[in-house]
Design an enzyme around this catalytic site. Sequence first.
Site, PDB file in Angstrom:
ATOM      1  N   ASP A 274      88.043  -6.682  46.075  1.00 49.28           N
ATOM      2  CA  ASP A 274      89.155  -6.640  45.101  1.00 49.28           C
ATOM      3  C   ASP A 274      90.632  -6.357  45.827  1.00 49.28           C
ATOM      4  O   ASP A 274      91.546  -7.097  45.437  1.00 49.28           O
ATOM      5  CB  ASP A 274      89.283  -5.543  43.936  1.00 49.28           C
ATOM      6  CG  ASP A 274      87.923  -6.023  43.124  1.00 49.28           C
ATOM      7  OD1 ASP A 274      87.369  -6.955  42.847  1.00 49.28           O
ATOM      8  OD2 ASP A 274      87.538  -5.014  42.460  1.00 49.28           O
TER       9      ASP A 274
ATOM     10  N   ASP B  76      81.905  -1.869  41.803  1.00 47.63           N
ATOM     11  CA  ASP B  76      83.143  -0.907  41.947  1.00 47.63           C
ATOM     12  C   ASP B  76      83.162   0.391  42.320  1.00 47.63           C
ATOM     13  O   ASP B  76      81.950   0.929  41.763  1.00 47.63           O
ATOM     14  CB  ASP B  76      83.881  -1.297  40.679  1.00 47.63           C
ATOM     15  CG  ASP B  76      84.371  -2.775  40.656  1.00 47.63           C
ATOM     16  OD1 ASP B  76      84.438  -3.379  41.520  1.00 47.63           O
ATOM     17  OD2 ASP B  76      84.581  -3.057  39.392  1.00 47.63           O
TER      18      ASP B  76
END
Length: 162
Positions: A127, A111
């Site tokens: 995402d 991330d």
Amino acid sequence: MPLYFALAAALVVVDQVVKYVVRLEIPLHTMVDFLPGLSLTYVQNTGAAFSLLSQHTWLLTLLSGVVSVGLIAALWRRVLPNRRGMLALTLLLGGAVGNFIDRLLLGFVTDMFATTFVSFPIFNVADMGVVIGGVLLCLCVIQTFEKERKESKQRGEEEETL
């Protein structure tokens, strides 16, 4: 239909390239200014959204794989009759596969996007595909139910006049 698979593949490629560059160029847990309101912060997420199930990466890997196969089947069979619905499934597929690759090969999801204007979990390109695809799918379902409700109401009114 090949267009939908090509779009999903393009999303996976962009996701994987961005993740690779972040892992290569940004030290773990380091924040780098990117855009106003958005920074790049390299984080290794072993869980799902909000780090849920972080101790069960294997389960999330299995789930991502199963969901990806289901989405491929849904796209192949054109289970949603309109372009918007098919686009929703495409975005969901690209996001699911992007995070599946990370979990399978690395044991975590990379991330990197951190909002600086509001406290929000750090996220990645995959995402974004999942969230946008999910919202789009919800809108398609609502639209379909609304259309069916109107048609049912119209049929009921026609039967009353007979």
